[in-house]
Design an enzyme around this catalytic site. Structure first.
Site, PDB file in Angstrom:
ATOM      1  N   LYS A  14      13.843  29.250  19.953  1.00 54.17           N
ATOM      2  CA  LYS A  14      15.270  28.943  19.800  1.00 54.17           C
ATOM      3  C   LYS A  14      15.768  28.042  20.931  1.00 54.17           C
ATOM      4  O   LYS A  14      16.363  26.998  20.685  1.00 54.17           O
ATOM      5  CB  LYS A  14      16.107  30.233  19.767  1.00 54.17           C
ATOM      6  CG  LYS A  14      15.704  31.213  18.687  1.00 54.17           C
ATOM      7  CD  LYS A  14      16.627  32.422  18.643  1.00 54.17           C
ATOM      8  CE  LYS A  14      16.594  33.273  19.878  1.00 54.17           C
ATOM      9  NZ  LYS A  14      15.392  34.103  20.046  1.00 54.17           N
ATOM     10  N   ARG A  89      23.310  38.694  17.449  1.00 59.14           N
ATOM     11  CA  ARG A  89      22.094  39.507  17.485  1.00 59.14           C
ATOM     12  C   ARG A  89      22.293  40.866  16.843  1.00 59.14           C
ATOM     13  O   ARG A  89      21.348  41.656  16.782  1.00 59.14           O
ATOM     14  CB  ARG A  89      21.652  39.701  18.930  1.00 59.14           C
ATOM     15  CG  ARG A  89      20.533  38.740  19.364  1.00 59.14           C
ATOM     16  CD  ARG A  89      20.252  38.983  20.826  1.00 59.14           C
ATOM     17  NE  ARG A  89      18.928  38.643  21.244  1.00 59.14           N
ATOM     18  CZ  ARG A  89      18.603  37.503  21.862  1.00 59.14           C
ATOM     19  NH1 ARG A  89      19.498  36.569  22.046  1.00 59.14           N
ATOM     20  NH2 ARG A  89      17.374  37.312  22.266  1.00 59.14           N
ATOM     21  N   ARG A 128       5.315  32.071  29.442  1.00 59.12           N
ATOM     22  CA  ARG A 128       6.529  31.586  30.115  1.00 59.12           C
ATOM     23  C   ARG A 128       6.777  32.390  31.396  1.00 59.12           C
ATOM     24  O   ARG A 128       7.241  31.854  32.397  1.00 59.12           O
ATOM     25  CB  ARG A 128       7.738  31.690  29.175  1.00 59.12           C
ATOM     26  CG  ARG A 128       9.005  31.126  29.800  1.00 59.12           C
ATOM     27  CD  ARG A 128      10.165  31.024  28.825  1.00 59.12           C
ATOM     28  NE  ARG A 128      10.616  32.308  28.359  1.00 59.12           N
ATOM     29  CZ  ARG A 128      11.549  32.495  27.434  1.00 59.12           C
ATOM     30  NH1 ARG A 128      12.110  31.450  26.847  1.00 59.12           N
ATOM     31  NH2 ARG A 128      11.910  33.692  27.062  1.00 59.12           N
ATOM     32  N   ARG A 134      11.556  34.848  35.057  1.00 59.45           N
ATOM     33  CA  ARG A 134      12.385  35.793  34.294  1.00 59.45           C
ATOM     34  C   ARG A 134      11.723  37.164  34.283  1.00 59.45           C
ATOM     35  O   ARG A 134      10.594  37.307  33.812  1.00 59.45           O
ATOM     36  CB  ARG A 134      12.586  35.280  32.857  1.00 59.45           C
ATOM     37  CG  ARG A 134      13.738  34.310  32.751  1.00 59.45           C
ATOM     38  CD  ARG A 134      13.904  33.786  31.361  1.00 59.45           C
ATOM     39  NE  ARG A 134      14.104  34.804  30.344  1.00 59.45           N
ATOM     40  CZ  ARG A 134      14.436  34.544  29.095  1.00 59.45           C
ATOM     41  NH1 ARG A 134      14.617  33.294  28.716  1.00 59.45           N
ATOM     42  NH2 ARG A 134      14.586  35.506  28.224  1.00 59.45           N
ATOM     43  N   ARG A 146      11.787  44.132  23.550  1.00 61.08           N
ATOM     44  CA  ARG A 146      12.667  43.068  23.020  1.00 61.08           C
ATOM     45  C   ARG A 146      12.363  42.817  21.547  1.00 61.08           C
ATOM     46  O   ARG A 146      13.276  42.629  20.736  1.00 61.08           O
ATOM     47  CB  ARG A 146      12.479  41.774  23.831  1.00 61.08           C
ATOM     48  CG  ARG A 146      13.115  41.868  25.208  1.00 61.08           C
ATOM     49  CD  ARG A 146      12.530  40.854  26.165  1.00 61.08           C
ATOM     50  NE  ARG A 146      12.860  39.492  25.804  1.00 61.08           N
ATOM     51  CZ  ARG A 146      12.280  38.427  26.356  1.00 61.08           C
ATOM     52  NH1 ARG A 146      11.343  38.596  27.269  1.00 61.08           N
ATOM     53  NH2 ARG A 146      12.642  37.223  25.994  1.00 61.08           N
TER      54      ARG A 146
HETATM   55  P1  B4P Z   1      11.906  30.150  23.368  1.00 62.06           P
HETATM   56  O1  B4P Z   1      11.344  30.651  22.092  1.00 62.06           O
HETATM   57  O2  B4P Z   1      12.612  28.879  23.366  1.00 62.06           O
HETATM   58  O3  B4P Z   1      12.733  31.376  23.876  1.00 62.06           O
HETATM   59  P2  B4P Z   1      14.004  32.033  23.116  1.00 62.06           P
HETATM   60  O4  B4P Z   1      13.613  32.534  21.764  1.00 62.06           O
HETATM   61  O5  B4P Z   1      15.140  31.087  23.178  1.00 62.06           O
HETATM   62  O6  B4P Z   1      14.300  33.139  24.132  1.00 62.06           O
HETATM   63  P3  B4P Z   1      14.677  34.675  24.152  1.00 62.06           P
HETATM   64  O7  B4P Z   1      15.042  35.221  22.819  1.00 62.06           O
HETATM   65  O8  B4P Z   1      13.556  35.294  24.890  1.00 62.06           O
HETATM   66  O9  B4P Z   1      15.847  34.749  25.163  1.00 62.06           O
HETATM   67  P4  B4P Z   1      17.410  34.886  25.191  1.00 62.06           P
HETATM   68  O10 B4P Z   1      17.764  34.067  26.355  1.00 62.06           O
HETATM   69  O11 B4P Z   1      18.105  34.573  23.905  1.00 62.06           O
HETATM   70  O12 B4P Z   1      10.748  30.019  24.394  1.00 62.06           O
HETATM   71  C1  B4P Z   1       9.675  30.916  24.539  1.00 62.06           C
HETATM   72  C2  B4P Z   1       8.456  30.207  25.070  1.00 62.06           C
HETATM   73  O13 B4P Z   1       7.734  29.667  23.946  1.00 62.06           O
HETATM   74  C3  B4P Z   1       8.717  29.026  25.996  1.00 62.06           C
HETATM   75  O14 B4P Z   1       7.822  29.105  27.075  1.00 62.06           O
HETATM   76  C4  B4P Z   1       8.421  27.798  25.145  1.00 62.06           C
HETATM   77  O15 B4P Z   1       7.911  26.726  25.906  1.00 62.06           O
HETATM   78  C5  B4P Z   1       7.380  28.333  24.190  1.00 62.06           C
HETATM   79  N1  B4P Z   1       7.370  27.636  22.897  1.00 62.06           N
HETATM   80  C6  B4P Z   1       8.462  27.293  22.165  1.00 62.06           C
HETATM   81  N2  B4P Z   1       8.082  26.694  21.022  1.00 62.06           N
HETATM   82  C7  B4P Z   1       6.704  26.682  21.011  1.00 62.06           C
HETATM   83  C8  B4P Z   1       5.722  26.196  20.102  1.00 62.06           C
HETATM   84  N3  B4P Z   1       6.040  25.599  18.952  1.00 62.06           N
HETATM   85  N4  B4P Z   1       4.423  26.365  20.429  1.00 62.06           N
HETATM   86  C9  B4P Z   1       4.052  26.958  21.595  1.00 62.06           C
HETATM   87  N5  B4P Z   1       4.954  27.424  22.498  1.00 62.06           N
HETATM   88  C10 B4P Z   1       6.268  27.294  22.226  1.00 62.06           C
HETATM   89  O16 B4P Z   1      17.669  36.456  25.453  1.00 62.06           O
HETATM   90  C11 B4P Z   1      17.238  37.131  26.621  1.00 62.06           C
HETATM   91  C12 B4P Z   1      17.909  38.510  26.714  1.00 62.06           C
HETATM   92  O17 B4P Z   1      19.355  38.354  26.868  1.00 62.06           O
HETATM   93  C13 B4P Z   1      17.795  39.441  25.502  1.00 62.06           C
HETATM   94  O18 B4P Z   1      16.581  40.184  25.509  1.00 62.06           O
HETATM   95  C14 B4P Z   1      19.055  40.330  25.659  1.00 62.06           C
HETATM   96  O19 B4P Z   1      18.840  41.368  26.595  1.00 62.06           O
HETATM   97  C15 B4P Z   1      20.091  39.392  26.210  1.00 62.06           C
HETATM   98  N6  B4P Z   1      20.939  38.776  25.159  1.00 62.06           N
HETATM   99  C16 B4P Z   1      20.990  37.445  24.856  1.00 62.06           C
HETATM  100  N7  B4P Z   1      21.856  37.231  23.839  1.00 62.06           N
HETATM  101  C17 B4P Z   1      22.348  38.457  23.479  1.00 62.06           C
HETATM  102  C18 B4P Z   1      23.257  38.896  22.467  1.00 62.06           C
HETATM  103  N8  B4P Z   1      23.842  38.027  21.620  1.00 62.06           N
HETATM  104  N9  B4P Z   1      23.536  40.222  22.367  1.00 62.06           N
HETATM  105  C19 B4P Z   1      22.971  41.099  23.197  1.00 62.06           C
HETATM  106  N10 B4P Z   1      22.096  40.764  24.179  1.00 62.06           N
HETATM  107  C20 B4P Z   1      21.780  39.447  24.327  1.00 62.06           C
END
Ligand code: B4P
Length: 193
Positions: A14, A89, A128, A134, A146
């Site tokens: 995302k 979420r 990551r 993190r 998670r």
């Molecule tokens: P991404 O995949 O980009 O990570 P994300 O889904 O955006 O992050 P996440 O869900 O963990 O975090 P968030 O900040 O929302 O990247 C992951 C890795 O994969 C990276 O290293 C990237 O380079 C790699 N990658 C991406 N695409 C790839 C591909 N095609 N091939 C290979 N590698 C690839 O949330 C963090 C925390 O915040 C939650 O656990 C929660 O506690 C809290 N939170 C956030 N929003 C909330 C909400 N609305 N309500 C309640 N809690 C919330």
């Protein structure tokens, strides 16, 4: 206005894809994860409260994130559209978002849902964790929590928007470029429709 939700489990891409999509479409990026991490970095009372949940892999309480999104919407009256990343979420967050957008005479145009296997999610997040600093990416138990929170509480958000026929599923495995192209194709079709 064109508003979209980029949806998917933790590690599905995302954040990665959002960076590219906002550059291409000129949307305002609203990532609740980034907003929460910036509150933590600033050591605000909100950040300190959120950290205890995030470090355990749990969702932060709905009231906190809904209030944060509400202020972000109010602070960006000129935006030509929003890309919601990591929000909503829970079904309660989705219902609140619908109300907030409705008050602004707009709505969600499409929910793009990235599909990635659990094994690949764990691999990406641990990877990551080697460089991100993190705390929620380092420990496999926290990553597991998670993913469990996603299955228990977040997957229902797709069902919520499915009722309105707004969800499109995209394969989230493969190169970042290929996935980006697939997302753009769906957005372009929606914008033309
Ligand atoms: P991404 O995949 O980009 O990570 P994300 O889904 O955006 O992050 P996440 O869900 O963990 O975090 P968030 O900040 O929302 O990247 C992951 C890795 O994969 C990276 O290293 C990237 O380079 C790699 N990658 C991406 N695409 C790839 C591909 N095609 N091939 C290979 N590698 C690839 O949330 C963090 C925390 O915040 C939650 O656990 C929660 O506690 C809290 N939170 C956030 N929003 C909330 C909400 N609305 N309500 C309640 N809690 C919330």
């Amino acid at each position: 206005m064109f508003n979209l939700i980029l949806f998917g489990p933790p590690g599905s891409g995302k954040g990665t894809q959002s960076e590219r999509l906002i550059a291409k479409y000129g949307l305002k990026h609203l990532s609740t994860g980034d907003l929460l991490r910036s509150e933590i970095a600033g050591q605000t009372p909100l950040g300190l409260a959120a950290k205890s949940f995030m470090d355990k892999g749990q969702l932060v309480p709905d009231e906190v994130v809904i209030e944060m999104i509400s202020s972000a919407l109010d602070n960006n009256p000129q935006a030509r559209g929003f890309l919601f990343d990591g929000f909503p979420r829970t079904t309660a967050q989705a219902e609140s978002l619908d109300k907030l957008l409705n008050q602004k005479n707009t709505e969600i145009a499409v929910v793009l849902a990235l599909q990635v296997s659990k094994q690949e999610l764990i691999k990406r997040l641990l990877n990551r964790g080697l460089t991100s600093g993190r705390t929620d990416d380092i420990n496999e138990e926290v990553i597991g929590a998670r993913i469990e929170e996603y299955e228990r509480k977040t997957s229902a958000v797709a069902e919520h928007y499915q009722k309105y026929g707004k969800v499109l599923y995209i394969k989230g495995e493969g190169t970042i470029d290929k996935i980006f192209d697939a997302l753009c194709k769906e957005i372009d079709e929606k914008q033309l429709a």
